[in-house]
Design a protein around this motif. Structure first.
Motif, short mmCIF file in Angstrom:
data_model
loop_
_atom_site.label_atom_id
_atom_site.label_comp_id
_atom_site.label_asym_id
_atom_site.label_seq_id
_atom_site.Cartn_x
_atom_site.Cartn_y
_atom_site.Cartn_z
N ALA A 49 -9.66 19.81 -2.51
CA ALA A 49 -10.13 19.50 -1.16
C ALA A 49 -11.44 18.71 -1.18
CB ALA A 49 -10.30 20.80 -0.36
N ASN A 50 -11.56 17.77 -2.12
CA ASN A 50 -12.80 16.96 -2.21
C ASN A 50 -13.12 16.28 -0.89
OD1 ASN A 50 -12.67 17.70 -4.85
ND2 ASN A 50 -12.78 15.63 -5.71
N LEU A 51 -12.06 15.90 -0.16
CA LEU A 51 -12.24 15.14 1.08
C LEU A 51 -12.60 16.02 2.27
CD1 LEU A 51 -11.97 12.26 2.06
CD2 LEU A 51 -9.51 12.62 2.34
N GLY A 52 -12.54 17.31 2.09
CA GLY A 52 -12.81 18.21 3.21
C GLY A 52 -11.53 18.54 3.94
N HIS A 53 -11.60 19.60 4.73
CA HIS A 53 -10.40 20.06 5.44
C HIS A 53 -10.21 19.29 6.74
CE1 HIS A 53 -10.07 23.34 2.58
NE2 HIS A 53 -11.36 23.58 2.75
N GLY A 54 -8.95 19.03 7.08
CA GLY A 54 -8.61 18.47 8.39
C GLY A 54 -8.99 17.00 8.57
N ASN A 55 -8.97 16.22 7.50
CA ASN A 55 -9.28 14.79 7.64
C ASN A 55 -8.20 14.10 8.49
OD1 ASN A 55 -8.86 11.86 6.69
ND2 ASN A 55 -10.94 12.34 6.01
N THR A 56 -8.62 13.48 9.58
CA THR A 56 -7.62 12.96 10.52
C THR A 56 -6.91 11.71 9.99
OG1 THR A 56 -9.44 11.90 11.70
CG2 THR A 56 -8.55 13.89 12.69
N ALA A 57 -7.60 10.88 9.21
CA ALA A 57 -6.95 9.67 8.67
C ALA A 57 -5.80 10.07 7.76
CB ALA A 57 -7.97 8.82 7.92
N VAL A 58 -6.03 11.10 6.93
CA VAL A 58 -4.96 11.56 6.03
C VAL A 58 -3.84 12.21 6.85
CG1 VAL A 58 -4.39 13.15 4.14
CG2 VAL A 58 -6.52 11.83 4.06
N ALA A 59 -4.22 13.04 7.80
CA ALA A 59 -3.20 13.72 8.63
C ALA A 59 -2.32 12.69 9.34
CB ALA A 59 -3.89 14.63 9.65
N GLU A 60 -2.95 11.63 9.86
CA GLU A 60 -2.16 10.62 10.58
C GLU A 60 -1.27 9.81 9.63
OE1 GLU A 60 -5.06 8.60 12.99
OE2 GLU A 60 -5.29 10.42 14.20
N ALA A 61 -1.81 9.52 8.43
CA ALA A 61 -0.99 8.77 7.45
C ALA A 61 0.23 9.60 7.04
CB ALA A 61 -1.85 8.44 6.22
N ILE A 62 0.02 10.91 6.86
CA ILE A 62 1.16 11.78 6.48
C ILE A 62 2.18 11.82 7.62
CG2 ILE A 62 1.83 14.18 6.01
CD1 ILE A 62 -0.91 14.53 4.58
N ALA A 63 1.71 11.98 8.85
CA ALA A 63 2.63 12.09 9.98
C ALA A 63 3.43 10.78 10.14
CB ALA A 63 1.85 12.40 11.25
N ARG A 64 2.72 9.65 10.02
CA ARG A 64 3.36 8.34 10.18
C ARG A 64 4.44 8.16 9.10
NH1 ARG A 64 -0.64 4.92 8.78
NH2 ARG A 64 -2.01 5.94 10.28
N GLN A 65 4.08 8.49 7.84
CA GLN A 65 5.03 8.28 6.74
C GLN A 65 6.20 9.27 6.84
OE1 GLN A 65 4.76 5.64 4.66
NE2 GLN A 65 6.82 6.17 3.97
N ALA A 66 5.92 10.48 7.32
CA ALA A 66 7.00 11.47 7.46
C ALA A 66 8.03 10.98 8.47
CB ALA A 66 6.42 12.82 7.89
N ARG A 67 7.56 10.27 9.48
CA ARG A 67 8.51 9.74 10.48
C ARG A 67 9.25 8.51 9.95
NH1 ARG A 67 4.32 11.09 14.32
NH2 ARG A 67 3.42 9.04 13.98
N THR A 68 8.63 7.81 8.96
CA THR A 68 9.21 6.56 8.45
C THR A 68 10.18 6.82 7.29
OG1 THR A 68 7.15 5.48 9.03
CG2 THR A 68 8.64 4.24 7.59
#
Ligand SMILES: Cc1ncc(COP(=O)(O)O)c(C=O)c1O
Length: 387
Positions: A49-68
Motif C-alpha cells: 500500500a505504498n500509494l495509500g488507501h483509496g487512491n481515486t485514480a487507481v480506483a477509476e482505472a480499475i473500474a474503467r478497465q473492468a468494464r472494458t
C-alpha cells in the motif's frame, strides 16, 4: 470478539497468526476497524500500500478497465499490457528490457530462479541468511528460516541451495562457484529485520556473479516502488542485476508480480513458464495508474523526507529497551533487546499499527503518502510504548 472474526475463524486455514482486529476501510495512511477506531497504518498491506488507501485514480482505472476487458491471457496481445511494458522500459535500467508478468512476489522469485537455471544450465542457488523471498517451494529454497521448512523435512528438500551471512564478503566469495545459477539478494532485508545491504557487499556480489557466470537476482518485492527513497533501491546502490523481481505495491493494491531481465539471460525455451492471470489487463491498468500516481505525488521524495523524519525521531527516543534503529527511506525498524510483540501491541493500543521483522524488530512500512504530523504521532506513540 466481532462477528467478522468469528466468521473468519470458522473457516480460515489456520496458517496466519491474526490479530483480533477487523480492518474495514482505509484512506491515505489511515485505516479503520469495524468498531470505527482509526489507526495510522504502518503495516501498509505489508508493503503493498505504498500509494495509500483509496487512491481515486487507481480506483477509476480499475473500474474503467473492468468494464472494458478484465481477462486476456498472453495467448493474445493487449493494449494495456503493451502500455505497461513501455512504462517499465522508461522507469527501469535500460538493460532490463524484457518482462514476465505474474501475480505475487513469491511467484516472481519462483520464475527468476527457473529462468536463471535455464539460462546458465546450472542448478545451484546462493541466498543470504535472514533473507525472505516467499514460501512457495522454489522461493522457499532461497528464503532463510529453518522454521518455514521444518514441517517439510528440513534442508534436505533443497539440495544445491546455500545461505551466506548477509554483508559478509568472504563467505560470498566461497559460496559462488561453477555450479551457481544465481545469487538472490534483497537490498534491504525486510522480514529479516530491516537490514540495509552495504554497497560493498552488493557490488562485490555483482562482480563475483559476472566473473563466475552466475546471475544476480535482486528481490525488490519490498524495497521497490519508492519505498526506500528512489523508484527502485537499485538506483541508490548503482547496481543493475540480471533479473529483478517486483510485486507488492506494483499495482496499487491489486495482485501482480514482475520479473524484468536482461539479454544476458538469453532466449528462454517457449512454454517453459506461464501464468493464466499474468499480464491481465485489469492488473496492468491498475499498475499504470499506480505508477503514474507515485510519480505525480513524488512518493520517492516523500519516502526520503518522511523516512529521515521517522528515523531521526525513533533515534531520539531514550529507552533502555532499544538496541538499534535502522532503515532506508520509509522502510524503518527498531531492534529491541526483547521480543517485539508487547511493543507492537502497545502501539496498536495507541492507534498505530506496526509489524514485526524477526522476533525483536518493530517494523514501520507506512503508505508513502503519510504526513509529517502523522509521523510525529507515530514517534510519540513509540516513545510512549517503550517508556
Ligand atoms: C523481499 C520479499 N520477497 C518476496 C516476498 C513474497 O511476496 P508475496 O507475499 O507477494 O508472495 C516478500 C513478502 O513479504 C518479500 O518481502
Amino acid at each position: 470478539m466481532s462477528d467478522i472474526q468469528e466468521r473468519e475463524d470458522r473457516h480460515t486455514s489456520g496458517l496466519y497468526q491474526k490479530r483480533p482486529l477487523a480492518i474495514v476501510r482505509g484512506e491515505g495512511a489511515v485505516v479503520w476497524d469495524s468498531d470505527g477506531n482509526a489507526y495510522i497504518d504502518c503495516v501498509g498491506g505489508q508493503g503493498s500500500a505504498n500509494l495509500g488507501h483509496g487512491n481515486t485514480a487507481v480506483a477509476e482505472a480499475i473500474a474503467r478497465q473492468a468494464r472494458t476487458l478484465a481477462s486476456c491471457t498472453e495467448l493474445f496481445y493487449n493494449d494495456r499490457r503493451a502500455e505497461l511494458y513501455d512504462l517499465f522500459a522508461r522507469i527501469l535500467p535500460a538493460e532490463l528490457d524484457r518482462v514476465f508478468l505474474c501475480n505475487s512476489g513469491t511467484e516472481a522469485i519462483e520464475g527468476a530462479l527457473k529462468f536463471a537455471r535455464m539460462a546458465t544450465k546450472r542448478s545451484g542457488v546462493v541466498a543470504t541468511m535472514r533473507g525472505f523471498h516467499g514460501k512457495t517451494m522454489g522461493a522457499l529454497a532461497a528464503t532463510w528460516g529453518p522454521e518455514y521448512r521444518e514441517a517439510l523435512g528440513g534442508e534436505a528438500l533443497f539440495p544445491g541451495t546455500s545461505h551466506v551471512p548477509f554483508n559478509k564478503l568472504e563467505a560470498l566469495d566461497a559460496a559462488i562457484g561453477p555450479d551457481t545459477a544465481a545469487f538472490v539478494l534483497e537490498l534491504v532485508q525486510g522480514e529479516g529485520g530491516v537490514r540495509p545491504a552495504t554497497p560493498e557487499f552488493v557490488h562485490e556480489a555483482a562482480r563475483l556473479c559476472r566473473e563466475r557466470g552466475a546471475l544476480l537476482i535482486l528481490d525488490e518485492v519490498q524495497t521497490g516502488f519508492c519505498r526506500t527513497g528512489t523508484m527502485f533501491a537499485l538506483e541508490s546502490y548503482g547496481v543493475v542485476p540480471d533479473l529483478l523481481c517486483l510485486a507488492k505495491s506494483i499495482a496499487g493494491g491489486l495482485p501482480m508480480g514482475l520479473i524484468a531481465f536482461s539479454r544476458a539471460v538469453g532466449d528462454l525455451p517457449r512454454r517453459s513458464h506461464s501464468s493464466t492471470f499474468g499480464g491481465n489487463p485489469l492488473a496492468c491498468a491498475a499498475s499504470i495508474a499506480a505508477i503514474g500516481e507515485m510519480e505525480r505525488l513524488r512518493l520517492a521524495e516523500c519516502a526520503r523526507e518522511r523516512g529521515d523524519q521517522l528515523l531521526r525521531g525513533l533515534r531520539g527516543i531514550e529507552s533502555a529497551k532499544v538496541r538499534e534503529v535502522r532503515g532506508l527511506g520509509l522502510l524503518c525498524g527498531i531492534e529491541l533487546k526483547e521480543n517485539a510483540g508487547p511493543t507492537i501491541r502497545a502501539l496498536q493500543e495507541r492507534g498505530v499499527l506496526t509489524l514485526g521483522a524477526g522476533p525483536t524488530v518493530v517494523r514501520y512500512l507506512p503508505p508513502l503518502v503519510i504526513g509529517t504530523e502523522q509521523i510525529d504521532r507515530v514517534i510519540a506513540a513509540t516513545a510512549a510504548a517503550l517508556a
